[in-house]
Design an enzyme around this catalytic site. Structure first.
Site, short mmCIF file in Angstrom:
data_model
loop_
_atom_site.label_atom_id
_atom_site.label_comp_id
_atom_site.label_asym_id
_atom_site.label_seq_id
_atom_site.Cartn_x
_atom_site.Cartn_y
_atom_site.Cartn_z
N THR A 177 5.19 1.19 -16.53
CA THR A 177 5.05 1.31 -18.14
C THR A 177 3.91 1.83 -18.46
OG1 THR A 177 3.81 -0.94 -18.62
CG2 THR A 177 6.60 -0.95 -18.30
N TYR A 214 0.71 -1.23 0.08
CA TYR A 214 0.23 0.08 0.00
C TYR A 214 0.86 1.11 0.10
CZ TYR A 214 -3.31 -3.63 1.37
OH TYR A 214 -4.01 -4.68 1.08
N GLU A 239 5.75 9.71 -7.50
CA GLU A 239 6.99 9.24 -8.37
C GLU A 239 6.35 9.51 -9.75
OE1 GLU A 239 8.39 5.26 -7.83
OE2 GLU A 239 9.37 5.09 -9.80
C1 FAD Z 1 16.81 2.88 -15.99
C2 FAD Z 1 15.79 2.31 -15.05
C3 FAD Z 1 15.81 2.67 -13.81
C4 FAD Z 1 14.91 2.17 -12.95
N1 FAD Z 1 15.03 2.49 -11.63
C5 FAD Z 1 14.34 1.79 -10.64
C6 FAD Z 1 14.48 1.92 -9.33
O1 FAD Z 1 15.08 2.69 -8.81
N2 FAD Z 1 13.72 1.20 -8.41
C7 FAD Z 1 12.91 0.08 -8.93
O2 FAD Z 1 12.43 -0.65 -7.90
N3 FAD Z 1 12.79 -0.10 -10.02
C8 FAD Z 1 13.34 0.65 -11.07
N4 FAD Z 1 13.32 0.33 -12.50
C9 FAD Z 1 12.41 -0.74 -12.86
C10 FAD Z 1 11.10 -0.50 -13.67
O3 FAD Z 1 10.24 0.25 -12.61
C11 FAD Z 1 10.75 -1.62 -14.37
O4 FAD Z 1 11.55 -1.86 -15.47
C12 FAD Z 1 9.35 -1.38 -14.74
O5 FAD Z 1 8.37 -1.49 -13.89
C13 FAD Z 1 8.78 -2.55 -15.92
O6 FAD Z 1 9.02 -3.73 -15.14
P1 FAD Z 1 9.84 -4.75 -15.89
O7 FAD Z 1 10.98 -4.18 -16.62
O8 FAD Z 1 10.37 -6.03 -15.21
O9 FAD Z 1 9.01 -5.45 -17.30
P2 FAD Z 1 7.93 -6.48 -17.20
O10 FAD Z 1 7.10 -5.99 -15.83
O11 FAD Z 1 8.44 -7.53 -17.25
O12 FAD Z 1 6.84 -5.97 -18.25
C14 FAD Z 1 7.54 -6.42 -19.54
C15 FAD Z 1 6.52 -5.73 -20.84
O13 FAD Z 1 5.00 -6.15 -20.26
C16 FAD Z 1 4.21 -5.34 -20.28
N5 FAD Z 1 3.18 -5.70 -19.18
C17 FAD Z 1 3.27 -5.98 -18.05
N6 FAD Z 1 2.01 -6.13 -17.45
C18 FAD Z 1 1.16 -5.91 -18.06
C19 FAD Z 1 -0.06 -6.01 -18.36
N7 FAD Z 1 -0.94 -6.12 -17.26
N8 FAD Z 1 -0.96 -5.68 -19.44
C20 FAD Z 1 -0.21 -5.40 -20.58
N9 FAD Z 1 1.17 -5.39 -20.66
C21 FAD Z 1 1.95 -5.50 -19.30
C22 FAD Z 1 5.03 -4.26 -19.80
O14 FAD Z 1 4.42 -3.07 -19.97
C23 FAD Z 1 6.33 -4.29 -20.72
O15 FAD Z 1 6.28 -3.94 -21.76
C24 FAD Z 1 14.09 0.95 -13.39
C25 FAD Z 1 14.08 0.40 -14.85
C26 FAD Z 1 14.79 1.07 -15.72
C27 FAD Z 1 15.20 0.82 -16.99
#
Ligand code: FAD
Length: 390
Positions: free
Chosen positions: A376, A244, A253
């Site tokens: 995303t 939560y 954010e």
């Molecule tokens: C440069 C950078 C800095 C970052 N900094 C941080 C940080 O400081 N702390 C932190 O905790 N995280 C951080 N992140 C992580 C970021 O929040 C995640 O990359 C993001 O939330 C997506 O997660 P994932 O990469 O695991 O993609 P996934 O969750 O594996 O998603 C892969 C694809 O599937 C799609 N998808 C997922 N679920 C669904 C759905 N329900 N319906 C349709 N499509 C879907 C996504 O949109 C994406 O296109 C960072 C990422 C980057 C690249």
């Protein structure tokens, strides 16, 4: 050519006072002196000097809305907006990301949930720029599906013992402590807690600094936790309420990210308009070809629409109102729009746009993160579909 956006914004949005305008100007002066001249070089090096955090802190950038008892300024969301708008002059998505993690993604959680002892130990020195913070939520198994996280903490007497792995953590290499999401209870969203994990904790290690295509001077790390033992007093807020807290923190954010995308578009289009006037082809400035005049007219219209979405969300959040829809729309709209704006603004630079020396090419690479980080675009659409019960 007048400054695109800024003047109109001051006149049209009553949220901004003279104090906010002063913050924007002060931040702009600071970044143009301390960051802009080095933006290309730091990207090349893949890092920026750590003392920049201290310089930013001396200007009060990391505690704008936070409690003055711990060194914050106790200001409002309009002040944060002015700060992020000022940061856009840095032309460094990398530094901006690193700063924003400190100012708007980590420390507000600590300010809101921390005990006096936690604030004394972590918040006060972080606002002062002596400690750098990171937020560890995403894991290799998934970032969008927060409730599926695997990193686990088990109770052992008065301690928590943490094992697992995080991925994509901004400031992960340079952080002195991590606000870490761990599983303390059942599977799913009800078993997650937030804890404070000092980087000196035995068993904590940084795997590797990830190689990215943009925001090159910001460090993004893989973190490992091998039986890391922390005292129970490092639990943030209530046990098993972490999901939560994370969802609540996402609002700030995501709004900060939307403001950053919007302010970035103001900068990049301004550059492109200036260049388009300086550069001639076939006997006239390229900006004066109708195809470009119309393209810019369209982008400026869309950017103004984005501004209204963003400022509406700022206003609602500032007044403590529920604004999940507005924040989500602002994040989605500006994240997607800045892809198109950065693309066209790079295009008008011709071959120069394709070099690493011009900010246009850097912006085009840096903005790509907007549709991925902080949730995303697909996840934003899912949230909106649920909000509207589609
Ligand atoms: C440069 C950078 C800095 C970052 N900094 C941080 C940080 O400081 N702390 C932190 O905790 N995280 C951080 N992140 C992580 C970021 O929040 C995640 O990359 C993001 O939330 C997506 O997660 P994932 O990469 O695991 O993609 P996934 O969750 O594996 O998603 C892969 C694809 O599937 C799609 N998808 C997922 N679920 C669904 C759905 N329900 N319906 C349709 N499509 C879907 C996504 O949109 C994406 O296109 C960072 C990422 C980057 C690249």
């Amino acid at each position: 050519m007048s400054q695109v956006g800024v003047e109109e914004r001051k006149a049209s949005f009553p949220g901004f006072t003279e104090e906010h305008d002063m913050i924007r100007e002060t931040v702009k002066r600071f970044v143009r002196a301390e960051i802009t001249p080095h933006a290309a070089e730091w990207d090349e090096a893949g890092e920026f000097p750590r003392e920049l955090f201290k310089k930013g802190a001396d200007l009060g950038l990391f505690g704008i809305r936070l409690d003055p008892d711990w060194g914050g300024s106790g200001l409002d969301w309009w002040a944060t907006t002015a700060y992020i708008e000022g940061m856009s002059w840095s032309e460094s998505g990398g530094v901006n990301t690193a700063f924003m993690v400190q100012s708007d993604i980590t420390l507000p959680v600590l300010d809101e949930l921390g005990t006096r002892e936690q604030k004394q130990e972590f918040l006060k020195p972080a606002i002062a720029g002596d400690l750098v913070a990171a937020l560890g939520i995403s894991e290799p198994g998934g970032g969008s599906d927060v409730a599926a996280m695997k990193t686990r903490a088990r109770m052992d007497g008065d301690d928590l013992v943490i094992s697992g792995q995080k991925l994509w953590i901004t400031n992960g290499v340079c952080a002195d402590f991590v606000i870490l999401a761990v599983r303390t209870g059942e599977e799913g969203h009800k078993g997650i807690s937030l804890v404070l994990l000092p980087a000196k904790t035995k068993g904590f290690s940084v795997g590797k600094k990830l190689k990215k295509i943009g925001n090159l001077c910001s460090d993004t790390a893989e973190l490992f936790f091998d039986e890391c033992r922390i005292p129970r007093r490092y639990v943030l807020g209530e046990l098993n309420r972490g999901f939560y807290y994370i969802m609540q923190n996402f609002q700030g954010e995501r709004l900060a990210a939307a403001i950053g995308a919007l302010a970035g578009m103001d900068r990049v289009i301004q550059h492109a308009l200036e260049y388009g006037l300086e550069r001639s082809a076939f006997g006239k400035p390229v900006r004066q070809f109708q195809v470009w005049r119309h393209r810019f007219a369209e982008h400026l219209t869309n950017i103004e629409a984005g501004r209204w979405l963003v400022y509406r969300a700022v206003d609602l959040l500032n007044r403590g109102q529920r604004c999940v829809r507005e924040v989500t729309m602002a994040k989605l709209y500006c994240s997607e729009l800045c892809q198109k704006v950065a693309y066209d603004c790079m295009q008008i630079f011709g071959g120069f746009g394709y070099t690493t020396e011009y900010p246009a090419g850097r912006s085009w690479r840096d903005v790509r993160l907007h549709t991925i980080g902080a949730g995303t675009s697909e996840v934003m659409k899912e949230i909106l579909a649920k909000e509207y019960k589609i």
